[in-house]
Design an enzyme around this catalytic site. Sequence first.
Site, PDB file in Angstrom:
ATOM      1  N   ASP A   1      32.227  33.296  40.945  1.00  0.00           N
ATOM      2  CA  ASP A   1      33.270  33.443  39.934  1.00  0.00           C
ATOM      3  C   ASP A   1      32.784  32.877  38.600  1.00  0.00           C
ATOM      4  O   ASP A   1      32.130  31.833  38.552  1.00  0.00           O
ATOM      5  CB  ASP A   1      34.542  32.707  40.365  1.00  0.00           C
ATOM      6  CG  ASP A   1      35.697  32.986  39.421  1.00  0.00           C
ATOM      7  OD1 ASP A   1      36.382  34.006  39.621  1.00  0.00           O
ATOM      8  OD2 ASP A   1      35.920  32.173  38.502  1.00  0.00           O
TER       9      ASP A   1
ATOM     10  N   ASP B   1      35.932  39.230  36.995  1.00  0.00           N
ATOM     11  CA  ASP B   1      34.740  38.407  36.776  1.00  0.00           C
ATOM     12  C   ASP B   1      34.255  37.776  38.074  1.00  0.00           C
ATOM     13  O   ASP B   1      33.613  36.734  38.059  1.00  0.00           O
ATOM     14  CB  ASP B   1      35.021  37.327  35.727  1.00  0.00           C
ATOM     15  CG  ASP B   1      36.134  36.376  36.155  1.00  0.00           C
ATOM     16  OD1 ASP B   1      36.954  36.766  37.006  1.00  0.00           O
ATOM     17  OD2 ASP B   1      36.190  35.244  35.638  1.00  0.00           O
TER      18      ASP B   1
END
Length: 457
Positions: A335, A378
């Site tokens: 992440d 993301d």
Amino acid sequence: MKHTLVAGSAHLDILARPREKSGYRDRIGSVELAAGGTACNVAFNLRKLGRPVRLMTAWGTSPIDRMMAGHIESLGIDLMVDEVAGMGVAAFAAQLTPEGDLESAVSAMCVDKHTFSPLRIAHAVAGTDLIILEANLNSETMYAIAKAGREAGCEVFGMAVSEDKVERLVPVLPLLTALFANGAECEALMEKMGAADPSDITEATGVTLIVTRGERGAVVYGPDGSRGKIQPPTLQDMRTLLGVGDAFSVGIIDGVVRHGKSYAEAAEHAHELVMEIACRDSCNALSLHTLSNMVDELDGTARYDALTGLMQRTAFEREYKRLEEPGGHALLLIDCDRFKRVNDEHGHDVGDSVLKGVASIIGGSIRKGDIPGRWGGDEFVVVLPPISDAHVVAERIRGAAARAQLYGVTLSVGVAIAEPGEKLESVFKRADAAMYLAKRKGRDAVVFESEASRSAA
């Protein structure tokens, strides 16, 4: 029913056919763009017969190669493709006669130079009971797949694709149930093996040899010295001869293995498929005719994420299913820290450049055989095989991002090790918990599931 594994070539076919015979070099005619390759033709024909198929191949990283991947998967074929960086587009450019026979051709493919890893071969063979290999593969690859297949109890069939490639089959012959070759390919094989007759090859290796001779039909040479004649189909309104041999081989194999027929009986089963192919402009039963149609067909079904070039989520989930049964692999959930701030302060164009940078770092930090993907937003995922040092790889990715100029974005990485038979959802949940612990520890960190479990206890 178990899968049939087909291994070999898959590429774009560019088929040029003149309207009529002429002495001119530049002739009026037609050009068709379609999905092809011997292995691809075989896989499509098997799908036409309603069989579950797994296609194992290799090509480059061009948009056309990736578009081919989406097309193949859209037809219900379980695609296992190794992408080879630096390889140009995989294609076969053929000049046909007005009657549809091959006059000359140039092929560009990397599957004959590529070496599939033992783990990749093991995953390909798992869940199959029938394997079809073709000689666009190199000898080492064919032998490795055939050996793995035999050890798994599979029947293994081979297909010669041209006179100059038939010698690749020599070391593999004792592992094959049967080999399909046309007359010229058989002569080349006999010369290579010093045989005076096709029966010399069958008796020496134990393989059944099916030699096709066009309008004269085919002859089946058995390992016991027997030989039987197969009559040719009656063909009318023929459009092409290219791909007819592939269809014939598929029909024979399906008749023998799936229906328990003799080779002569299976020929009748094959003739229906042969007649369908002969009346088409392309080389197989399911190929799209034009590149524009292929683009329309694939709209919204791309295998790869358009922004990052990594495997998109749906394709990643399909790829992961092959790993469930053995287990032992590592799942990295990655992440991007503070990514929202980049979008807010610098705009989405900069945010996109950061995501591309992260994808590039992931791709440059892993090895051949590792599976990277963009999970969404993301978040990224990577699967590492059981023999990998997951901590080293995860730290390599994290460290490379920390050193890069990514507008302050770093990476939090959670790592989980899959149990045998464990579903992706379960493994992902544990990797997700580890990733969130990395966030709570201050971000820019790698955390294993074991640490996350102790923290939660």
